[in-house]
Design an enzyme around this catalytic site. Sequence first.
Site, mmCIF file in Angstrom:
data_model
loop_
_atom_site.group_PDB
_atom_site.id
_atom_site.type_symbol
_atom_site.label_atom_id
_atom_site.label_comp_id
_atom_site.label_asym_id
_atom_site.label_seq_id
_atom_site.Cartn_x
_atom_site.Cartn_y
_atom_site.Cartn_z
ATOM 1 N N HIS A 21 5.849 -6.129 -3.450
ATOM 2 C CA HIS A 21 4.425 -5.801 -3.517
ATOM 3 C C HIS A 21 3.972 -5.027 -2.279
ATOM 4 O O HIS A 21 4.277 -5.418 -1.146
ATOM 5 C CB HIS A 21 3.633 -7.113 -3.640
ATOM 6 C CG HIS A 21 2.163 -6.925 -3.835
ATOM 7 N ND1 HIS A 21 1.228 -7.587 -3.084
ATOM 8 C CD2 HIS A 21 1.468 -6.153 -4.703
ATOM 9 C CE1 HIS A 21 0.023 -7.247 -3.486
ATOM 10 N NE2 HIS A 21 0.130 -6.377 -4.467
ATOM 11 N N HIS A 61 -4.603 0.815 0.191
ATOM 12 C CA HIS A 61 -5.201 -0.218 -0.656
ATOM 13 C C HIS A 61 -6.718 -0.225 -0.550
ATOM 14 O O HIS A 61 -7.425 -0.162 -1.554
ATOM 15 C CB HIS A 61 -4.641 -1.595 -0.284
ATOM 16 C CG HIS A 61 -5.155 -2.697 -1.146
ATOM 17 N ND1 HIS A 61 -6.360 -3.323 -0.925
ATOM 18 C CD2 HIS A 61 -4.627 -3.279 -2.249
ATOM 19 C CE1 HIS A 61 -6.547 -4.248 -1.849
ATOM 20 N NE2 HIS A 61 -5.518 -4.245 -2.673
HETATM 21 O O1 G3P Z 1 -0.443 -3.985 -8.961
HETATM 22 C C1 G3P Z 1 -0.592 -5.335 -8.766
HETATM 23 C C2 G3P Z 1 -1.400 -5.700 -7.550
HETATM 24 O O2 G3P Z 1 -1.042 -4.884 -6.483
HETATM 25 C C3 G3P Z 1 -2.890 -5.608 -7.792
HETATM 26 O O3 G3P Z 1 -3.664 -6.056 -6.745
HETATM 27 O O4 G3P Z 1 -5.110 -5.726 -4.810
HETATM 28 O O5 G3P Z 1 -2.697 -6.103 -4.454
HETATM 29 O O6 G3P Z 1 -3.503 -3.950 -5.372
HETATM 30 P P1 G3P Z 1 -3.744 -5.417 -5.284
HETATM 31 MG MG MG Z 2 -1.579 -2.939 -5.833
#
Ligand code: G3P
Ligand code: MG
Length: 271
Positions: A15, A57
């Site tokens: 992630h 982000h």
């Molecule tokens: O793509 C899944 C996840 O990354 C969504 O939440 O806020 O971490 O971008 P965020």
């Molecule tokens: Mg994300």
Amino acid sequence: MKKTTLWPYPKIVAHRGGGTMAPENTLAGIRCGLSHGYRAVEFDVMLSSDGIPVLMHDPVLGRTVRGMGKVNHLTAAQLTVMDAGSWFGPAFAGEPVCTFERAIRFCQQNDIWMNVEIKPAEGCEVETGRIVAKMAQACFATEVAAHIAVPSAMTAANLPLLSSFSLEALRAAQVAVVAIPRGLLATVIKNDWLEQCQEVAAVSLHTNHKFLSPVQVNAVKESGYGLFCYTVNSRKRGAEILAWGVDGFCTDRIDLIPADLVMPAGDTVNK
Ligand code: G3P
Ligand code: MG
């Protein structure tokens, strides 16, 4: 008619590059994932003021990049000399904001699959979806042509998967480059999830595992969509949702969850 389930992608995905092990949405993060054996990555992409997609982000400066104001008020030239690493630790000082193109090239060179989350700044949904899809098409021209010639799970697996919480961005990506697969992000699976997936011809639904039930997993799988979860940070929970039928998940804990985690039936892990 029941569709064929399509998840030809890796099951476990790092992630925001390298999860909690490196500054998010940077090349250092993706490198860190690779060093932990991760050849699949999720990262977020936003546009600069001059329309260049960069890994980011938050829509505003402050948390990962020092400063104030909106990210999409700065040019790519300004952003790519900014420090996106110091906030995480001195070892990453000077790690620059990374362009989407640079991240793609690195992933291509290192055989890393990408889940590209289109993260548009407010009001930039259509432009972001279109530009991200077009750049992916330009960088994966051969793979896109191969997928158009023979649409199959095998040819789809060579392409990035574009996902977004924004239906507008996904629609724009679809209009721009229909052949690059799309996934719909939804924090909670609501009653209209199927209509929304159909609206943008998504291949998968991506949701927060915290609000997921086995009944919902069955409904999504019965309808023939891929089901992907964020952000799963324990092996035990990962094993549980995979056993429910979830196709894959991303994790911040690349140090705890092996990239090639396979959960044999009856396996019990307590971490
Ligand atoms: O793509 C899944 C996840 O990354 C969504 O939440 O806020 O971490 O971008 P965020
Ligand atoms: Mg994300």
